[in-house]
Design a protein around this motif. Structure first.
Motif, PDB file in Angstrom:
ATOM      1  N   ARG A   4      36.667  38.063 -31.868  1.00 36.24           N
ATOM      2  CA  ARG A   4      37.672  38.398 -32.732  1.00 36.24           C
ATOM      3  C   ARG A   4      37.099  40.319 -33.014  1.00 36.24           C
ATOM      4  N   GLY A   5      36.134  40.495 -31.580  1.00 35.28           N
ATOM      5  CA  GLY A   5      36.398  41.601 -31.417  1.00 35.28           C
ATOM      6  C   GLY A   5      35.483  42.390 -31.387  1.00 35.28           C
ATOM      7  N   PRO A   6      34.682  43.023 -30.826  1.00 36.73           N
ATOM      8  CA  PRO A   6      33.849  44.056 -31.170  1.00 36.73           C
ATOM      9  C   PRO A   6      33.632  44.984 -32.862  1.00 36.73           C
ATOM     10  N   TRP A  56      25.188  51.883 -33.777  1.00 39.58           N
ATOM     11  CA  TRP A  56      25.681  50.678 -32.958  1.00 39.58           C
ATOM     12  C   TRP A  56      26.384  50.202 -32.939  1.00 39.58           C
ATOM     13  N   SER A  57      27.273  49.290 -31.687  1.00 38.12           N
ATOM     14  CA  SER A  57      28.572  48.770 -31.658  1.00 38.12           C
ATOM     15  C   SER A  57      27.952  47.595 -30.570  1.00 38.12           C
ATOM     16  N   GLY A  58      28.513  45.977 -31.546  1.00 34.64           N
ATOM     17  CA  GLY A  58      28.591  44.861 -30.902  1.00 34.64           C
ATOM     18  C   GLY A  58      29.192  43.973 -31.948  1.00 34.64           C
ATOM     19  N   GLU A  59      28.846  42.799 -31.706  1.00 36.96           N
ATOM     20  CA  GLU A  59      29.234  41.302 -32.211  1.00 36.96           C
ATOM     21  C   GLU A  59      30.024  41.393 -33.424  1.00 36.96           C
ATOM     22  N   PRO A  60      30.643  40.997 -34.603  1.00 34.43           N
ATOM     23  CA  PRO A  60      30.485  40.520 -36.138  1.00 34.43           C
ATOM     24  C   PRO A  60      29.665  39.852 -36.291  1.00 34.43           C
ATOM     25  N   GLY A  61      28.238  40.480 -37.488  1.00 32.48           N
ATOM     26  CA  GLY A  61      27.057  39.726 -37.412  1.00 32.48           C
ATOM     27  C   GLY A  61      26.051  40.595 -37.050  1.00 32.48           C
ATOM     28  N   PRO A  86      38.896  42.837 -36.746  1.00 27.63           N
ATOM     29  CA  PRO A  86      40.066  42.043 -37.050  1.00 27.63           C
ATOM     30  C   PRO A  86      39.663  40.737 -37.912  1.00 27.63           C
ATOM     31  N   GLY A  87      40.181  40.723 -39.030  1.00 27.68           N
ATOM     32  CA  GLY A  87      39.862  39.469 -39.582  1.00 27.68           C
ATOM     33  C   GLY A  87      38.364  38.801 -40.079  1.00 27.68           C
ATOM     34  N   ILE A  88      38.095  39.869 -40.147  1.00 28.20           N
ATOM     35  CA  ILE A  88      36.433  40.477 -40.924  1.00 28.20           C
ATOM     36  C   ILE A  88      35.892  41.536 -41.587  1.00 28.20           C
ATOM     37  N   THR A 106      33.016  45.565 -47.544  1.00 28.25           N
ATOM     38  CA  THR A 106      33.083  47.376 -48.038  1.00 28.25           C
ATOM     39  C   THR A 106      35.091  46.768 -47.226  1.00 28.25           C
ATOM     40  N   SER A 107      35.331  47.579 -47.977  1.00 27.92           N
ATOM     41  CA  SER A 107      37.060  48.052 -47.327  1.00 27.92           C
ATOM     42  C   SER A 107      37.181  49.475 -45.724  1.00 27.92           C
TER      43      SER A 107
END
Length: 167
Positions: A4-6, A56-61, A86-88, A106-107
């Motif tokens: 889904r992207g970072p 920070w940057s990383g995977e969703p979650g 995207p999608g989360i 959050t939006s």
């Protein structure tokens, strides 16, 4: 990174005893999979306490993983944000001693999103305008915002560290 992207976010440690600071860095390092060294500064809102923040940057979650790691020290005041991807939905977490942990979706612009089921439950269980207003404040994390606001203002202009999750 996820299919889904970072995503990215911020960890705000609003107050920590100095003895706990190395443990906070180790916890963040473990959650991100990268060595973390934060720049700690005095927290004027709590004399004797320190504050730090990092992007920070990383995977969703990743935001939830950071919160799980930081909850080991109940005396910390902290916030973790995770931007939408995207999608989360995005997420915001706040922890205050005595109040515990609050979480909301959050939006894209950072507003708290209240879901349909939450609104239906709110409408069904509120007994008058005062009860309704109190429950809205709970959903929006008003008590956490009130408790953290002096610590946020005290951190204006503080140095920020950038971290990237490995993997």
């Amino acid at each position: 990174m996820s299919a889904r992207g970072p995503t990215c976010g911020v960890v705000y440690v609003h107050s920590s005893p100095s003895a706990v600071c190395p443990h906070v860095e180790w916890a963040i390092s473990g959650a991100l999979g990268v060595r973390t060294e934060l720049r700690w500064t005095a927290q004027p809102a709590a004399p004797g306490q320190l504050r730090a923040e990092c992007n920070w940057s990383g995977e969703p979650g990743t935001g939830a993983a950071l919160v799980a790691a930081l909850r080991a020290w109940p005396m910390l005041r902290f916030e973790v944000t995770e931007d939408p991807s995207p999608g989360i939905d995005g997420q915001r977490f706040c922890h205050v001693p005595g109040l515990g942990l609050w979480r909301a979706c959050t939006s894209a612009n950072g507003d708290v999103v209240v879901g349909e089921d939450q609104l239906r439950t709110l409408a069904a269980n509120s007994r008058g305008p005062e009860s309704f207003a109190h429950r809205v404040d709970q959903l929006l994390g008003a008590a956490w915002d009130d408790a953290l606001e002096p610590f946020r203002r005290a951190g204006d202009g503080a140095p920020v560290t950038w971290l990237h999750r490995v993997g």
